[in-house]
Design an enzyme around this catalytic site. Structure first.
Site, PDB file in Angstrom:
ATOM      1  N   GLY A   1      40.143  27.345   7.614  1.00  0.00           N
ATOM      2  CA  GLY A   1      40.988  26.305   8.201  1.00  0.00           C
ATOM      3  C   GLY A   1      40.548  25.914   9.602  1.00  0.00           C
TER       4      GLY A   1
ATOM      5  N   HIS B   1      36.933  21.142  11.038  1.00  0.00           N
ATOM      6  CA  HIS B   1      36.220  20.236  11.947  1.00  0.00           C
ATOM      7  C   HIS B   1      35.119  19.548  11.144  1.00  0.00           C
ATOM      8  CE1 HIS B   1      33.247  23.399  11.862  1.00  0.00           C
ATOM      9  NE2 HIS B   1      34.121  24.261  12.358  1.00  0.00           N
TER      10      HIS B   1
ATOM     11  N   GLY C   1      32.092  20.087  10.762  1.00  0.00           N
ATOM     12  CA  GLY C   1      31.214  20.998   9.995  1.00  0.00           C
ATOM     13  C   GLY C   1      31.787  21.228   8.604  1.00  0.00           C
ATOM     14  N   HIS C   2      33.090  21.565   8.578  1.00  0.00           N
ATOM     15  CA  HIS C   2      33.740  21.760   7.270  1.00  0.00           C
ATOM     16  C   HIS C   2      33.708  20.468   6.449  1.00  0.00           C
ATOM     17  CE1 HIS C   2      36.077  24.735   9.847  1.00  0.00           C
ATOM     18  NE2 HIS C   2      35.586  25.524   8.898  1.00  0.00           N
TER      19      HIS C   2
ATOM     20  N   GLN D   1      25.987  35.259   6.370  1.00  0.00           N
ATOM     21  CA  GLN D   1      26.995  35.140   5.307  1.00  0.00           C
ATOM     22  C   GLN D   1      26.400  34.436   4.086  1.00  0.00           C
ATOM     23  OE1 GLN D   1      31.182  33.879   6.137  1.00  0.00           O
ATOM     24  NE2 GLN D   1      30.502  31.925   5.347  1.00  0.00           N
TER      25      GLN D   1
ATOM     26  N   VAL E   1      26.299  21.366  11.573  1.00  0.00           N
ATOM     27  CA  VAL E   1      26.765  20.149  12.263  1.00  0.00           C
ATOM     28  C   VAL E   1      27.024  20.510  13.727  1.00  0.00           C
ATOM     29  CG1 VAL E   1      28.561  18.374  12.343  1.00  0.00           C
ATOM     30  CG2 VAL E   1      27.765  19.245  10.146  1.00  0.00           C
TER      31      VAL E   1
ATOM     32  N   SER F   1      35.360  26.587  14.622  1.00  0.00           N
ATOM     33  CA  SER F   1      36.804  26.605  14.915  1.00  0.00           C
ATOM     34  C   SER F   1      37.033  27.348  16.224  1.00  0.00           C
ATOM     35  CB  SER F   1      37.554  27.293  13.775  1.00  0.00           C
ATOM     36  OG  SER F   1      37.256  26.646  12.562  1.00  0.00           O
ATOM     37  N   ARG F   2      36.178  28.322  16.518  1.00  0.00           N
ATOM     38  CA  ARG F   2      36.361  29.121  17.746  1.00  0.00           C
ATOM     39  C   ARG F   2      36.014  28.332  19.012  1.00  0.00           C
ATOM     40  NH1 ARG F   2      34.794  33.667  14.257  1.00  0.00           N
ATOM     41  NH2 ARG F   2      36.559  35.105  14.230  1.00  0.00           N
TER      42      ARG F   2
HETATM   43  P1  AMP Z   1      34.972  29.097   8.476  1.00  0.00           P
HETATM   44  O1  AMP Z   1      36.202  28.270   8.370  1.00  0.00           O
HETATM   45  O2  AMP Z   1      34.534  29.319   9.863  1.00  0.00           O
HETATM   46  O3  AMP Z   1      35.038  30.349   7.655  1.00  0.00           O
HETATM   47  O4  AMP Z   1      33.815  28.217   7.819  1.00  0.00           O
HETATM   48  C1  AMP Z   1      33.932  27.735   6.504  1.00  0.00           C
HETATM   49  C2  AMP Z   1      32.598  27.200   6.068  1.00  0.00           C
HETATM   50  O5  AMP Z   1      32.209  26.131   6.935  1.00  0.00           O
HETATM   51  C3  AMP Z   1      31.491  28.251   6.160  1.00  0.00           C
HETATM   52  O6  AMP Z   1      30.653  28.120   5.035  1.00  0.00           O
HETATM   53  C4  AMP Z   1      30.782  27.882   7.426  1.00  0.00           C
HETATM   54  O7  AMP Z   1      29.420  28.269   7.451  1.00  0.00           O
HETATM   55  C5  AMP Z   1      30.904  26.366   7.418  1.00  0.00           C
HETATM   56  N1  AMP Z   1      30.736  25.850   8.777  1.00  0.00           N
HETATM   57  C6  AMP Z   1      31.418  26.215   9.884  1.00  0.00           C
HETATM   58  N2  AMP Z   1      30.930  25.556  10.950  1.00  0.00           N
HETATM   59  C7  AMP Z   1      29.925  24.756  10.531  1.00  0.00           C
HETATM   60  C8  AMP Z   1      29.030  23.833  11.151  1.00  0.00           C
HETATM   61  N3  AMP Z   1      29.054  23.581  12.462  1.00  0.00           N
HETATM   62  N4  AMP Z   1      28.121  23.195  10.384  1.00  0.00           N
HETATM   63  C9  AMP Z   1      28.068  23.438   9.048  1.00  0.00           C
HETATM   64  N5  AMP Z   1      28.873  24.289   8.412  1.00  0.00           N
HETATM   65  C10 AMP Z   1      29.805  24.949   9.131  1.00  0.00           C
END
Ligand code: AMP
Length: 531
Positions: free
Chosen positions: A30, A33, A35-36, A174, A197, A207-208
């Site tokens: 959640g 952004h 990236g997601h 991961q 991204v 998100s952080r």
């Molecule tokens: P998270 O919510 O942080 O667990 O991320 C969910 C998914 O989004 C994971 O597969 C992350 O690698 C991907 N993700 C997070 N940030 C980015 C980003 N800046 N660019 C591409 N994928 C991202």
């Protein structure tokens, strides 16, 4: 769009809606952004149904980590998913996903941490990926983290049973562990890695990043710059671990607020430490800025460029691809010839065309070799299992059967794998359906070649004439082409579509030589920018 907080709701929804459809799945924690959203867009363009999970997984947080503070914004996430045309969100509670006997997750994180092989009260069946992948890089600083990730991803993949699941390359460790998990457990789920991204400053979205002040965000962008420095060093010939890591270190040192946790060079698939980059290396960083932990990485790949040419039937893809390959001195990866080679082998082996399991076995045991032909009449020479089939694959029998064989999903899967192996070395021009979107999504130059229906019908009529075939009316040919376009762009497996970063070339009124020259010039332009 639907939102489910229970396993029953999600299962019931999928049971009702998935028949014969492709499901794409994007697991997240959640606080969505861009990236997601890029992952969701990837899923949207290749699947009929897109499911996003939003779950802050307690198992992957250590006792002194930010599980409690982790940003949660379900309402905003819901709106973003709606805009991105997600079909359903799965947002369960920890109790729903791991069972109700687990108490207050916020307080019992110490108990929930994994691995706990001899714990008195394990909270869940746990998934333990190979230790040599989980104990390196971030695993050194976050014990139990990847076991927590593997456990939740296993549960989510089992629940959703997607055809494709999308993960960001930002979390490279991961991604490598999940690829390994899926391979080791023989799941037939395609794991799609999506590019990082970034903000305009280069800072990878996370998100952080919400924890950072504006000034800290600016400081954090040094991570990206340091990786770019190392990439430049790599491109100018530096391959050694010490030099590459030192380059990163020196750049980060310019911003003393950024405290390095590690800088590592490993193999992107196995995560084994590398002393030197041979074919590819993952250069990864973790650092702290105040109390915020940030990660970033770059994959260094010694690969020659790939030119991927896609577009509707009859736009001249294969003729142009051959010419471009010749002009640039690259191999023409004749994917059509690969399907023909397999078809030849099916005929040779006496297997019936509808015996799909036997053909799948044959495909997975076969090796197809291609090389640039020395004779001007032959662009590509073709071998299958060491038989030279350059000429045999052009027989009438093969021609009559090849499309039935190429339509079989396992054949396609196997041959795409073989094509991607060619892609590791690069130096190829490839053409064919979804070559830029699916087979070589990281091709240096992607072209989408098209022409109006009228133009393609005229060309087809001319071809028929040249081959002394009976004449077909222009109206009939236009209708056939229109129908073929609709079929190609709506089919479930590999629909025809332009990659977002492909360059569109409209070929109406252009000859082969002009189109070729344009692509050759684009190639030189692109390469002089990226080198
Ligand atoms: P998270 O919510 O942080 O667990 O991320 C969910 C998914 O989004 C994971 O597969 C992350 O690698 C991907 N993700 C997070 N940030 C980015 C980003 N800046 N660019 C591409 N994928 C991202």
């Amino acid at each position: 769009m639907r939102l489910f907080t229970t396993i029953a709701g999600l299962r019931c929804y999928l049971g009702l809606h998935r028949q014969g459809k492709n499901v794409g799945f994007v697991p997240t924690m959640g606080a969505l952004h861009a990236g997601h959203i890029s992952l969701i867009e990837g899923a949207r363009s290749h699947n009929d149904i897109v499911i996003v999970s939003i779950f802050v997984n307690p198992l992957q947080f250590g006792p002194s980590e930010d599980f409690q503070q982790y940003p949660r914004s379900l309402e905003q996430d819901r709106q973003l998913c709606q805009q991105a045309r997600v079909d359903a969100i799965f947002a369960p509670s920890a109790e729903e996903l791991y069972g109700s006997g687990t108490g207050d997750w916020g307080l019992e994180i110490g108990v929930a941490r994994l691995p706990i092989p001899d714990s008195q009260s394990p909270i869940s069946t746990t998934v333990l990926p190979p230790e040599n992948m989980t104990s390196v890089l971030c695993g050194r600083f976050r014990p139990g983290h990847f076991q927590g990730v593997a456990t939740v991803v296993t549960k989510l993949l089992n629940l959703v049973q997607p055809n494709n699941a999308y993960f960001g390359e930002k979390d490279a460790q991961q991604l490598a562990i999940i690829r390994r998990l899926v391979a080791d457990l023989n799941w037939s789920i395609k794991i799609v890695g999506c590019p990082i991204v970034r903000e305009a400053s280069g800072l990878a979205l996370s998100s952080r990043n919400q924890y950072l002040t504006l000034e800290q965000k600016e400081q954090a962008s040094v991570l990206y710059r340091s990786l770019q420095q190392a990439k430049k060093a790599f491109q100018s010939g530096d391959r050694d671990r010490a030099i590459l890591i030192d380059t990163v270190q020196q750049e980060i040192a310019i911003v003393p607020e950024v405290q390095i946790e590690y800088i590592e060079l490993v193999h992107p698939t196995t995560l084994m430490r590398l002393e030197k980059v041979e074919e590819a290396g993952l250069l990864a960083i973790a650092a702290r800025l105040g109390s915020t932990r940030l990660i970033d990485n770059v994959v260094l790949r010694d690969r020659q460029p790939i030119v991927a040419i896609d577009g509707p039937a009859g736009a001249g893809k294969s003729t142009v691809a051959r010419q471009v390959a010749k002009s640039l001195g690259l191999l023409y990866l004749d994917t059509g010839a690969m399907y023909r080679a397999l078809t030849w082998l099916v005929l040779e082996s006496g297997i019936r065309v509808d015996d799909e399991p036997s053909i799948a076995e044959l495909a997975s045991r076969s090796q197809i070799q291609l090389s640039t032909g020395d004779d001007p009449q032959i662009t590509t020479r073709v071998w299958i299992n060491d038989h030279d089939v350059t000429f045999a694959i052009r027989s009438l029998e093969v021609t009559a059967m090849v499309s039935a064989i190429a339509a079989q999903p396992y054949v396609r899967q196997e041959l795409v794998k073989q094509q991607q192996r060619w892609g590791l070395k690069g130096s190829i021009v490839a053409e064919g359906r979804d070559i830029g979107t699916h087979v070589f999504p990281d091709a240096e130059l992607k072209i989408f070649l098209t022409a109006s229906v009228h133009e393609r019908a005229q060309r087809r009529q001319q071809d028929l004439k040249n081959q002394q075939q009976p004449n077909v009316s222009l109206v009939q040919l236009e209708q056939d082409i229109q129908e073929r376009d609709t079929r190609d762009s709506t089919r479930v497996v590999a629909p025809l579509q332009k990659a977002a970063d492909a360059i569109l070339i409209e070929t109406d009124g252009l000859g082969i030589a002009e189109v070729t020259a344009r692509i050759v010039s684009l190639y030189h332009q692109k390469l002089s920018v990226s080198r």
